[in-house]
Design an enzyme around this catalytic site. Structure first.
Site, mmCIF file in Angstrom:
data_model
loop_
_atom_site.group_PDB
_atom_site.id
_atom_site.type_symbol
_atom_site.label_atom_id
_atom_site.label_comp_id
_atom_site.label_asym_id
_atom_site.label_seq_id
_atom_site.Cartn_x
_atom_site.Cartn_y
_atom_site.Cartn_z
ATOM 1 N N LYS A 11 -3.699 3.142 -2.404
ATOM 2 C CA LYS A 11 -5.009 3.779 -2.408
ATOM 3 C C LYS A 11 -4.794 5.220 -2.014
ATOM 4 C CE LYS A 11 -7.256 -0.346 -0.921
ATOM 5 N NZ LYS A 11 -7.362 -1.094 0.308
ATOM 6 N N ALA A 67 -1.403 2.687 13.787
ATOM 7 C CA ALA A 67 -1.009 4.098 13.870
ATOM 8 C C ALA A 67 -1.270 4.672 15.259
ATOM 9 C CB ALA A 67 -1.760 4.906 12.814
ATOM 10 N N MET A 116 -7.994 8.674 9.379
ATOM 11 C CA MET A 116 -8.524 9.251 8.139
ATOM 12 C C MET A 116 -9.417 10.458 8.403
ATOM 13 S SD MET A 116 -9.438 5.604 6.306
ATOM 14 C CE MET A 116 -9.801 4.724 7.812
ATOM 15 N N ASP A 122 0.828 -1.207 0.000
ATOM 16 C CA ASP A 122 0.000 0.000 0.000
ATOM 17 C C ASP A 122 0.858 1.251 0.000
ATOM 18 O OD1 ASP A 122 -2.347 -1.345 0.076
ATOM 19 O OD2 ASP A 122 -2.735 -1.020 2.204
HETATM 20 N N1 SAH Z 1 -4.135 -0.197 9.048
HETATM 21 C C1 SAH Z 1 -3.628 1.114 9.404
HETATM 22 C C2 SAH Z 1 -4.644 2.197 9.168
HETATM 23 C C3 SAH Z 1 -5.062 2.362 7.738
HETATM 24 S S1 SAH Z 1 -6.189 3.676 7.514
HETATM 25 C C4 SAH Z 1 -3.150 1.104 10.859
HETATM 26 O O1 SAH Z 1 -3.416 0.138 11.593
HETATM 27 O O2 SAH Z 1 -2.512 2.072 11.266
HETATM 28 C C5 SAH Z 1 -5.094 4.998 7.116
HETATM 29 C C6 SAH Z 1 -5.062 6.015 8.231
HETATM 30 O O3 SAH Z 1 -4.206 5.587 9.269
HETATM 31 C C7 SAH Z 1 -4.506 7.359 7.819
HETATM 32 O O4 SAH Z 1 -5.482 8.143 7.195
HETATM 33 C C8 SAH Z 1 -4.109 7.939 9.158
HETATM 34 O O5 SAH Z 1 -5.234 8.428 9.861
HETATM 35 C C9 SAH Z 1 -3.619 6.702 9.893
HETATM 36 N N2 SAH Z 1 -2.138 6.571 9.850
HETATM 37 C C10 SAH Z 1 -1.446 5.551 9.329
HETATM 38 N N3 SAH Z 1 -0.124 5.724 9.492
HETATM 39 C C11 SAH Z 1 0.027 6.896 10.140
HETATM 40 C C12 SAH Z 1 1.140 7.636 10.604
HETATM 41 N N4 SAH Z 1 2.399 7.207 10.427
HETATM 42 N N5 SAH Z 1 0.922 8.822 11.234
HETATM 43 C C13 SAH Z 1 -0.333 9.279 11.408
HETATM 44 N N6 SAH Z 1 -1.427 8.615 10.997
HETATM 45 C C14 SAH Z 1 -1.260 7.436 10.379
#
Ligand code: SAH
Length: 259
Positions: free
Chosen positions: A71, A133, A184, A49
């Site tokens: 995406k 995250a 998001m 991704d």
């Molecule tokens: N599966 C991922 C989330 C996917 S949805 C997880 O578990 O983290 C994507 C969202 O994750 C982004 O829009 C943001 O809100 C968040 N995100 C992912 N990586 C991030 C990062 N390094 N810093 C801040 N937000 C993050």
């Protein structure tokens, strides 16, 4: 490529014909699990991704095939159903396939949908959790998700806008002694803050937004429900960003260590 000592116990390397749904964590490659590191180094094919950092892709076998399934907000480069079928097809070429996802595959990652298709088609799979995250950002920004004095609960929600609004349980979210983490949520931030106030939280309730957490580009903007939208806009934050609402945000000044 074997990146780990032989003596480390393992369930084995990547098997041909198997799909590994692997969480790549929030960005910092040091936050990969040992299982993820082992499988990334061994896989014949990687399907990754947009959120997976280059530093992590560099850990792959140089001869492995890499397929970008990124995406972006608004348009899905590869429609989800096509992606599910792609994983099935790749597995049937009798190669080992690592499906790499940002964070944790089962947290806002559509991992469930991909695994459902694999199961329906009889493709063997394994799911490797990753640091989501929320956990990565909390640790690196100095904002604990829970704290005995401030929050006994923590809720993860998606702030993705549908028809210009968010269909969330506002009375359930606008509660004291709770931390709300919004994935998001950047585009919906003004609406989110407005609704939290409309449902009972004070305008001066602490809130923060963190850009690209755990990476060298990490930036944290802190404020309140009343001030954060304007502060975030002025800061011109870049995706991905995570929103944290709750009194735990107050701890940042004391606990931040990374930025
Ligand atoms: N599966 C991922 C989330 C996917 S949805 C997880 O578990 O983290 C994507 C969202 O994750 C982004 O829009 C943001 O809100 C968040 N995100 C992912 N990586 C991030 C990062 N390094 N810093 C801040 N937000 C993050």
């Amino acid at each position: 490529m074997n990146l780990l000592p032989e003596t480390l116990p393992t369930r084995g390397n990547a098997q041909p014909g198997t799909v590994y749904l692997v969480g790549a964590g929030p960005g910092d490659p040091e936050l990969l699990t040992l299982r993820a590191l082992r499988l990334i180094g061994a896989a014949d094919v990687l399907v990754y991704d947009q959120l997976v950092s280059d530093a992590i892709l560099e850990l792959a076998n140089p001869v492995a095939e890499r397929i970008y399934a990124g995406k972006q907000r608004g348009h899905h480069t590869v429609p989800q159903e096509e992606l599910n079928q792609l994983l099935v097809r790749l597995a049937r070429t009798n190669r080992s396939v690592v499906r790499l996802k940002g964070g944790d595959p089962y947290t806002f990652g559509r991992g469930g949908e991909e695994v459902e298709t694999l199961r329906e088609n009889g493709v063997p799979f394994e799911v490797v959790p990753g640091v989501t995250a929320a956990a990565g950002v909390a640790a690196y920004a100095g904002i604990p998700l829970t704290h005995r004095n401030y929050a006994q609960a923590c809720v993860f929600v998606t702030g993705h806008l549908k028809d210009g609004s968010m269909n969330l349980d506002w009375p359930g979210l606008a509660r004291r002694r709770q931390t709300v983490i919004v994935y998001m949520g950047l585009h919906g931030l003004p609406y989110l803050c407005e609704q939290m106030i409309a449902h009972g939280l004070p305008p001066n309730w602490p809130a923060a937004i963190v850009q690209q957490g755990t990476t060298p580009n990490q930036r944290t903007v802190t404020g309140t429900l009343a001030t954060l939208p304007a502060l975030a806009e002025a800061a011109q934050l870049k995706a991905p960003t995570l929103i944290i609402v709750g009194e735990v945000v107050r701890l940042k000044d004391k606990l931040a260590w990374f930025e």
